[in-house]
Motif scaffolding. Structure first.
Motif, mmCIF file in Angstrom:
data_model
loop_
_atom_site.group_PDB
_atom_site.id
_atom_site.type_symbol
_atom_site.label_atom_id
_atom_site.label_comp_id
_atom_site.label_asym_id
_atom_site.label_seq_id
_atom_site.Cartn_x
_atom_site.Cartn_y
_atom_site.Cartn_z
ATOM 1 N N GLY A 68 0.797 -1.216 0.000
ATOM 2 C CA GLY A 68 0.000 0.000 0.000
ATOM 3 C C GLY A 68 0.828 1.263 0.000
ATOM 4 O O GLY A 68 1.599 1.514 0.927
ATOM 5 N N LEU A 69 0.636 2.090 -1.050
ATOM 6 C CA LEU A 69 1.435 3.303 -1.237
ATOM 7 C C LEU A 69 0.663 4.586 -0.965
ATOM 8 O O LEU A 69 1.216 5.677 -1.122
ATOM 9 C CB LEU A 69 1.984 3.336 -2.672
ATOM 10 N N GLU A 70 -0.603 4.466 -0.568
ATOM 11 C CA GLU A 70 -1.402 5.665 -0.266
ATOM 12 C C GLU A 70 -2.557 5.259 0.633
ATOM 13 O O GLU A 70 -3.054 4.130 0.563
ATOM 14 C CB GLU A 70 -1.928 6.311 -1.546
ATOM 15 N N CYS A 71 -2.970 6.202 1.476
ATOM 16 C CA CYS A 71 -4.083 5.917 2.378
ATOM 17 C C CYS A 71 -4.721 7.229 2.805
ATOM 18 O O CYS A 71 -4.192 8.317 2.562
ATOM 19 C CB CYS A 71 -3.614 5.120 3.599
ATOM 20 N N ALA A 72 -5.877 7.101 3.452
ATOM 21 C CA ALA A 72 -6.544 8.265 4.029
ATOM 22 C C ALA A 72 -7.202 7.843 5.326
ATOM 23 O O ALA A 72 -7.650 6.703 5.480
ATOM 24 C CB ALA A 72 -7.584 8.827 3.065
ATOM 25 N N GLY A 73 -7.261 8.783 6.266
ATOM 26 C CA GLY A 73 -7.878 8.499 7.551
ATOM 27 C C GLY A 73 -7.599 9.613 8.530
ATOM 28 O O GLY A 73 -7.285 10.748 8.142
ATOM 29 N N GLN A 89 -6.717 15.383 12.750
ATOM 30 C CA GLN A 89 -7.031 15.836 11.397
ATOM 31 C C GLN A 89 -7.245 14.648 10.457
ATOM 32 O O GLN A 89 -6.583 13.618 10.582
ATOM 33 C CB GLN A 89 -5.890 16.697 10.849
ATOM 34 N N GLN A 90 -8.162 14.805 9.515
ATOM 35 C CA GLN A 90 -8.322 13.822 8.461
ATOM 36 C C GLN A 90 -7.404 14.191 7.302
ATOM 37 O O GLN A 90 -7.442 15.325 6.824
ATOM 38 C CB GLN A 90 -9.776 13.758 7.984
ATOM 39 N N LEU A 112 -1.804 15.464 3.046
ATOM 40 C CA LEU A 112 -2.609 16.570 2.551
ATOM 41 C C LEU A 112 -3.987 16.475 3.186
ATOM 42 O O LEU A 112 -4.494 15.380 3.427
ATOM 43 C CB LEU A 112 -2.726 16.519 1.024
ATOM 44 N N PRO A 113 -4.632 17.606 3.472
ATOM 45 C CA PRO A 113 -5.900 17.567 4.202
ATOM 46 C C PRO A 113 -7.046 17.031 3.361
ATOM 47 O O PRO A 113 -7.133 17.291 2.162
ATOM 48 C CB PRO A 113 -6.131 19.043 4.562
ATOM 49 N N ALA A 123 -10.274 10.393 -1.144
ATOM 50 C CA ALA A 123 -8.992 10.964 -0.706
ATOM 51 C C ALA A 123 -7.873 9.934 -0.795
ATOM 52 O O ALA A 123 -6.747 10.253 -1.200
ATOM 53 C CB ALA A 123 -9.117 11.496 0.723
ATOM 54 N N ALA A 124 -8.180 8.679 -0.446
ATOM 55 C CA ALA A 124 -7.160 7.617 -0.499
ATOM 56 C C ALA A 124 -6.722 7.332 -1.924
ATOM 57 O O ALA A 124 -5.629 6.803 -2.145
ATOM 58 C CB ALA A 124 -7.708 6.346 0.147
ATOM 59 N N ALA A 125 -7.560 7.680 -2.891
ATOM 60 C CA ALA A 125 -7.261 7.401 -4.298
ATOM 61 C C ALA A 125 -6.468 8.512 -4.968
ATOM 62 O O ALA A 125 -6.140 8.404 -6.147
ATOM 63 C CB ALA A 125 -8.564 7.171 -5.061
ATOM 64 N N LEU A 126 -6.139 9.560 -4.241
ATOM 65 C CA LEU A 126 -5.472 10.716 -4.852
ATOM 66 C C LEU A 126 -3.945 10.691 -4.840
ATOM 67 O O LEU A 126 -3.317 10.979 -5.865
ATOM 68 C CB LEU A 126 -5.949 12.014 -4.182
#
Length: 332
Positions: A68-73, A89-90, A112-113, A123-126
Motif C-alpha cells: 500500500g502506497l497511499e491511504c486516508a484516515g 485531522q483527516q 494533505l488535508p 482521498a485515499a485514491a489521490l
C-alpha cells in the motif's frame, strides 16, 4: 487516545498470485520523528502493489513489507517534532508502504488535508497518481498550457488523473486505451482524443490529430517496443517521460532522430525518492492543485472499492484490466 496493540493488515509472507493477500495481524506501528500515525479508513490499490506481491518490485530500504502506497484516515498519534495541530485531522498520505492496514505511519510532510466534499475513499485514491502525474508530466515533461500530450493507459488511475489535470491547466490530451468502450469513457472524462491501440496505429493517429506536428510530451508506462513508436509521436523539442515498463525495460532508440529533432528522454520512479523530495512535491500540490480539490473541481475517478479482507479480489480486478479509474480498499 488509547490505541490497540495489533491491527489487521495485508502483509504476505511469500510472493505469488492474489491468493497470498490474506489479512493477518501485525503490531500497530509507532510514528518516529517527523511522522504521524493514521487510523486508515481507505487505501488506494496501485500497479506497483501488484508487482510487489509478485516479487518483482523490491521495497526501498526501511519501508514496511505491508502493501500500500497511499491511504486516508484520521491522525491518531504524533511523532517527535510534529505540529500538535495535526492531531485528529483527516488526511490522505503518500507512503512508501503500509497502506493496506488499519493503521499506517506516514511522514507528516507527505500528508494533505481531506477537504469538505471529498470522501475518505476518494482521498485515499489521490496521492499516488497525483504525485506521479504532477512530477512527471508537468515537472519533468514541462507540460504547459496550449501543449498537446499523449498518455498511454487513458482509463487507468494515472491516465484518468492526467486527463483531469490537463483539463484544469489548459493542456490538450490524447490517450490510448484497449477498447472502444474505454476510449468512450476516456473522452467522457475529458480526453480530447482517445485511440484504440488494438484497432488503430497510435503513431498515425497522433500524426493526424496534430496535423503532422506531433505532441509536446509523451507520458509512457508501457516501455519496450512502444518507446521508438512514442518518439515518432513527438514534435520537435518534444519530451518523453517513462514511468513504468510493462512491455519491457529495454528499447532501441534512434539516436540520430533524437539529435535531429532535439528530443528529451527522461523518467522517474517515485517510491524510492527521499522524504524531503516528496514533502516538497506535497507543498507544491498544496499550493497549485489542492485549491481545485477544495472547489470540488478535482476528484479521482473511482472504479470499485473492496473491504480489506477482499484485497485479493481487488488485485484480480486490477490485473484483469477492466477497471476505469481507481480501485480502493476500505477498513469497514
Amino acid at each position: 487516545m488509547t490505541l490497540p496493540n495489533v491491527m489487521r493488515a495485508i502483509d504476505p509472507s511469500a510472493s505469488g498470485g492474489p491468493e497470498v493477500l490474506a489479512a493477518v495481524e501485525r503490531p500497530v506501528p509507532a510514528p518516529g520523528p517527523g511522522e504521524v500515525l493514521i487510523r486508515v479508513a481507505a487505501a488506494g490499490v496501485n500497479r506497483p502493489d501488484v508487482l510487489q506481491r509478485k516479487g518483482l518490485y523490491p521495497m526501498p530500504p526501511g519501508a514496511p513489507s505491508i502493501l500500500g502506497l497511499e491511504c486516508a484516515g484520521e491522525i491518531v498519534a504524533l511523532g517527535e517534532g510534529v505540529d500538535d495541530a495535526l492531531a485528529g485531522q483527516q488526511v490522505c498520505a503518500l507512503v512508501a508502504g503500509g497502506g493496506y492496514a488499519e493503521y499506517c505511519v506516514a511522514p507528516a510532510g507527505q500528508c494533505l488535508p481531506v477537504v469538505a466534499g471529498l470522501s475518505l475513499a476518494e482521498a485515499a485514491a489521490l496521492p499516488e497518481t497525483l504525485f506521479t502525474v504532477w512530477t512527471n508530466l508537468f515537472e519533468r515533461g514541462f507540460a504547459a498550457e496550449g501543449d498537446t500530450v499523449l498518455v498511454h493507459g487513458g482509463t487507468s488511475g494515472i491516465g484518468t488523473m492526467a486527463i483531469a489535470l490537463c483539463n484544469l491547466f489548459g493542456v490538450g490530451i490524447v490517450v490510448t486505451a484497449g477498447s472502444g468502450e474505454k476510449c468512450a469513457a476516456a473522452r467522457g472524462l475529458g480526453a480530447d482524443h482517445a485511440i484504440n491501440y488494438n484497432t488503430e496505429d497510435f503513431v498515425e493517429a497522433v500524426r493526424e490529430i496534430t496535423g503532422g506536428k506531433g505532441c509536446q510530451v509523451v507520458l509512457d508506462m508501457v516501455g519496450g517496443d512502444y518507446l521508438p513508436r512514442n518518439l515518432k509521436c513527438l514534435a520537435e523539442d518534444g519530451r518523453h517521460v517513462s514511468i513504468a515498463v510493462q512491455r519491457g525495460a529495454e528499447a532501441t532508440i534512434p539516436l540520430f532522430d533524437v539529435m535531429r529533432r532535439r528530443l528529451t528522454l527522461t523518467g522517474s520512479t517515485l517510491r524510492p525518492r527521499s522524504t524531503e523530495f516528496k514533502t516538497m512535491v506535497a507543498d507544491e500540490l498544496a499550493r497549485t492543485v489542492w485549491p481545485f480539490v477544495r472547489e470540488g473541481r478535482l476528484k479521482p475517478v473511482m472504479d470499485r472499492s473492496f473491504p480489506l479482507a477482499e484485497a485479493a479480489e481487488a488485485h484480480r480486478r486490477m490485473e484483469a484490466g477492466d477497471h476505469i479509474g481507481k480501485i480502493v480498499l476500505t477498513m469497514d
